[in-house]
Design a protein around this motif. Structure first.
Motif, PDB file in Angstrom:
ATOM      1  N   ARG A   1      -3.173  22.060   4.832  1.00 40.96           N
ATOM      2  CA  ARG A   1      -3.378  22.593   3.399  1.00 40.96           C
ATOM      3  C   ARG A   1      -3.588  21.384   2.338  1.00 40.96           C
ATOM      4  NH1 ARG A   1      -1.747  27.764   2.103  1.00 40.96           N
ATOM      5  NH2 ARG A   1      -1.313  26.778   0.080  1.00 40.96           N
ATOM      6  N   ARG A   2      -4.560  21.646   1.593  1.00 48.34           N
ATOM      7  CA  ARG A   2      -4.977  20.570   0.390  1.00 48.34           C
ATOM      8  C   ARG A   2      -3.673  20.808  -0.542  1.00 48.34           C
ATOM      9  NH1 ARG A   2     -10.179  22.729  -1.920  1.00 48.34           N
ATOM     10  NH2 ARG A   2      -9.965  20.971  -3.033  1.00 48.34           N
ATOM     11  N   ARG A   3      -3.505  19.614  -1.398  1.00 43.95           N
ATOM     12  CA  ARG A   3      -2.499  19.485  -2.446  1.00 43.95           C
ATOM     13  C   ARG A   3      -1.150  19.911  -1.888  1.00 43.95           C
ATOM     14  NH1 ARG A   3      -5.475  18.250  -6.685  1.00 43.95           N
ATOM     15  NH2 ARG A   3      -7.450  18.574  -6.898  1.00 43.95           N
ATOM     16  N   SER A   4      -0.820  19.512  -0.807  1.00 45.85           N
ATOM     17  CA  SER A   4       0.511  20.147  -0.125  1.00 45.85           C
ATOM     18  C   SER A   4       1.562  19.017  -0.363  1.00 45.85           C
ATOM     19  CB  SER A   4       0.330  20.793   1.152  1.00 45.85           C
ATOM     20  OG  SER A   4       0.209  19.687   2.288  1.00 45.85           O
ATOM     21  N   LEU A   5       1.318  18.063  -0.865  1.00 50.81           N
ATOM     22  CA  LEU A   5       2.378  16.941  -0.829  1.00 50.81           C
ATOM     23  C   LEU A   5       3.394  16.926  -1.772  1.00 50.81           C
ATOM     24  CD1 LEU A   5       0.414  13.470  -0.916  1.00 50.81           C
ATOM     25  CD2 LEU A   5       1.787  14.191   0.878  1.00 50.81           C
ATOM     26  N   LYS A   6       4.631  16.676  -1.164  1.00 52.88           N
ATOM     27  CA  LYS A   6       5.940  16.929  -2.116  1.00 52.88           C
ATOM     28  C   LYS A   6       6.758  15.498  -1.960  1.00 52.88           C
ATOM     29  CE  LYS A   6       6.376  21.699  -1.089  1.00 52.88           C
ATOM     30  NZ  LYS A   6       7.336  22.742  -0.294  1.00 52.88           N
ATOM     31  N   VAL A   7       7.144  15.154  -2.869  1.00 48.30           N
ATOM     32  CA  VAL A   7       8.203  13.905  -3.090  1.00 48.30           C
ATOM     33  C   VAL A   7       9.681  14.311  -2.990  1.00 48.30           C
ATOM     34  CG1 VAL A   7       9.101  12.243  -4.444  1.00 48.30           C
ATOM     35  CG2 VAL A   7       6.820  12.887  -4.884  1.00 48.30           C
ATOM     36  N   LEU A   8       9.988  13.705  -1.888  1.00 47.83           N
ATOM     37  CA  LEU A   8      11.339  14.189  -1.316  1.00 47.83           C
ATOM     38  C   LEU A   8      12.416  13.276  -1.777  1.00 47.83           C
ATOM     39  CD1 LEU A   8      10.630  14.918   2.538  1.00 47.83           C
ATOM     40  CD2 LEU A   8      10.797  16.533   0.562  1.00 47.83           C
ATOM     41  N   LYS A   9      12.372  11.927  -1.938  1.00 46.84           N
ATOM     42  CA  LYS A   9      13.237  11.185  -2.491  1.00 46.84           C
ATOM     43  C   LYS A   9      12.470   9.959  -3.036  1.00 46.84           C
ATOM     44  CE  LYS A   9      13.876   8.587   2.027  1.00 46.84           C
ATOM     45  NZ  LYS A   9      14.924   8.226   3.114  1.00 46.84           N
ATOM     46  N   PRO A  10      13.352   9.240  -3.738  1.00 48.05           N
ATOM     47  CA  PRO A  10      13.023   7.968  -4.517  1.00 48.05           C
ATOM     48  C   PRO A  10      12.604   6.872  -3.643  1.00 48.05           C
ATOM     49  CG  PRO A  10      14.898   8.318  -5.389  1.00 48.05           C
ATOM     50  CD  PRO A  10      14.682   9.589  -4.628  1.00 48.05           C
ATOM     51  N   LEU A  11      11.927   5.908  -3.989  1.00 47.17           N
ATOM     52  CA  LEU A  11      11.894   4.706  -3.136  1.00 47.17           C
ATOM     53  C   LEU A  11      13.104   3.835  -3.368  1.00 47.17           C
ATOM     54  CD1 LEU A  11       8.020   3.297  -3.736  1.00 47.17           C
ATOM     55  CD2 LEU A  11       9.052   4.192  -1.601  1.00 47.17           C
ATOM     56  N   ARG A  12      13.134   3.212  -2.425  1.00 48.00           N
ATOM     57  CA  ARG A  12      14.531   2.345  -2.553  1.00 48.00           C
ATOM     58  C   ARG A  12      14.213   1.325  -2.933  1.00 48.00           C
ATOM     59  NH1 ARG A  12      14.125   0.207   3.751  1.00 48.00           N
ATOM     60  NH2 ARG A  12      12.508   1.781   4.429  1.00 48.00           N
TER      61      ARG A  12
ATOM     62  N   ALA B   1       0.982  -1.130  -0.020  1.00 47.24           N
ATOM     63  CA  ALA B   1       0.031   0.094  -0.110  1.00 47.24           C
ATOM     64  C   ALA B   1       0.811   1.314  -0.007  1.00 47.24           C
ATOM     65  CB  ALA B   1      -0.808   0.084   1.145  1.00 47.24           C
ATOM     66  N   HIS B   2       2.029   1.193   0.705  1.00 47.09           N
ATOM     67  CA  HIS B   2       3.049   2.280   0.394  1.00 47.09           C
ATOM     68  C   HIS B   2       3.678   2.579  -0.779  1.00 47.09           C
ATOM     69  CE1 HIS B   2       3.076   1.219   4.953  1.00 47.09           C
ATOM     70  NE2 HIS B   2       2.861   2.518   5.308  1.00 47.09           N
ATOM     71  N   ILE B   3       3.796   1.370  -1.253  1.00 46.98           N
ATOM     72  CA  ILE B   3       4.290   1.810  -2.588  1.00 46.98           C
ATOM     73  C   ILE B   3       3.308   2.245  -3.660  1.00 46.98           C
ATOM     74  CG2 ILE B   3       5.509   0.396  -4.400  1.00 46.98           C
ATOM     75  CD1 ILE B   3       6.662  -1.397  -2.219  1.00 46.98           C
ATOM     76  N   LYS B   4       2.263   1.649  -3.777  1.00 51.50           N
ATOM     77  CA  LYS B   4       1.208   2.055  -4.598  1.00 51.50           C
ATOM     78  C   LYS B   4       0.862   3.542  -4.257  1.00 51.50           C
ATOM     79  CE  LYS B   4      -2.530  -0.395  -5.246  1.00 51.50           C
ATOM     80  NZ  LYS B   4      -3.816  -1.342  -4.920  1.00 51.50           N
TER      81      LYS B   4
ATOM     82  N   TYR C   1       9.941  10.122   2.871  1.00 52.87           N
ATOM     83  CA  TYR C   1       9.675   9.908   1.328  1.00 52.87           C
ATOM     84  C   TYR C   1       8.889  11.033   0.906  1.00 52.87           C
ATOM     85  CZ  TYR C   1      11.552   5.279   1.318  1.00 52.87           C
ATOM     86  OH  TYR C   1      12.576   4.424   1.663  1.00 52.87           O
ATOM     87  N   LEU C   2       7.922  11.505   1.529  1.00 55.06           N
ATOM     88  CA  LEU C   2       6.851  12.506   1.148  1.00 55.06           C
ATOM     89  C   LEU C   2       7.050  13.526   2.335  1.00 55.06           C
ATOM     90  CD1 LEU C   2       3.853  10.474   0.003  1.00 55.06           C
ATOM     91  CD2 LEU C   2       5.529  11.481  -1.534  1.00 55.06           C
ATOM     92  N   GLU C   3       6.572  14.819   2.033  1.00 59.53           N
ATOM     93  CA  GLU C   3       6.363  15.813   2.863  1.00 59.53           C
ATOM     94  C   GLU C   3       5.091  16.413   2.703  1.00 59.53           C
ATOM     95  OE1 GLU C   3       9.272  19.369   4.083  1.00 59.53           O
ATOM     96  OE2 GLU C   3       8.458  19.838   2.282  1.00 59.53           O
ATOM     97  N   ARG C   4       4.497  16.808   3.779  1.00 58.26           N
ATOM     98  CA  ARG C   4       3.135  17.374   3.608  1.00 58.26           C
ATOM     99  C   ARG C   4       2.898  18.643   4.615  1.00 58.26           C
ATOM    100  NH1 ARG C   4      -1.972  13.952   5.716  1.00 58.26           N
ATOM    101  NH2 ARG C   4      -0.552  13.810   7.340  1.00 58.26           N
ATOM    102  N   THR C   5       2.181  19.526   4.301  1.00 60.12           N
ATOM    103  CA  THR C   5       2.144  20.638   4.965  1.00 60.12           C
ATOM    104  C   THR C   5       0.717  20.588   5.700  1.00 60.12           C
ATOM    105  OG1 THR C   5       3.209  22.277   3.511  1.00 60.12           O
ATOM    106  CG2 THR C   5       1.793  23.365   5.372  1.00 60.12           C
ATOM    107  N   ALA C   6       0.753  20.708   7.102  1.00 60.78           N
ATOM    108  CA  ALA C   6      -0.710  20.277   7.912  1.00 60.78           C
ATOM    109  C   ALA C   6      -1.696  21.410   7.600  1.00 60.78           C
ATOM    110  CB  ALA C   6      -0.424  20.667   9.332  1.00 60.78           C
TER     111      ALA C   6
END
Length: 84
Positions: free
Chosen positions: A73-84, A19-22, A66-71
Motif C-alpha cells: 500500500r502506498r502512503r500507509s505509514l503510521k507513527v505508533l510511538k515517539p522516539l525515546r 538515519a533512523h532518527i532523520k 516506531y512506525l507501522e506499514r501496510t504491505a
C-alpha cells in the motif's frame, strides 16, 4: 521483517542510527503537515538517502514498533510511538 540471510530481524539487534532518527522525524513532520504519509521516494529525497537504504531504515523502524506499514500500500505509514 526478514534480513538478508532470510532470518527474521530481531529488535534487540537494531541500534538507532542518525538515519533512523532523520527518517522518523521526516515522516512525523510530513504527516502533520500533509495529513497523509509520504511515499518512500519522498522520504528518500527528504533525508538524502538512496531508496534502498530508505527501505531498510523504515523496515528497522517498523521492527522496533516506531512506525507501522501496510504491505503493498502506498502512503500507509503510521507513527505508533515517539522516539525515546
Amino acid at each position: 521483517m526478514i534480513n538478508i540471510q532470510g532470518m527474521p530481524k530481531s529488535a534487540d539487534k537494531i541500534n538507532l542510527q542518525p538515519a533512523h532518527i532523520k527518517a522518523y522525524r521526516f515522516v512525523e513532520k510530513y504527516i502533520s503537515k500533509h495529513i497523509v504519509a509520504p511515499e518512500m521516494e519522498e522520504i528518500s529525497e527528504g533525508i538524502e538517502l538512496t531508496l534502498r537504504h530508505t527501505y531498510r531504515v523504515i523496515d528497522d523502524l517498523c521492527t522496533l514498533k516506531y512506525l507501522e506499514r501496510t504491505a503493498y500500500r502506498r502512503r500507509s505509514l503510521k507513527v505508533l510511538k515517539p522516539l525515546r
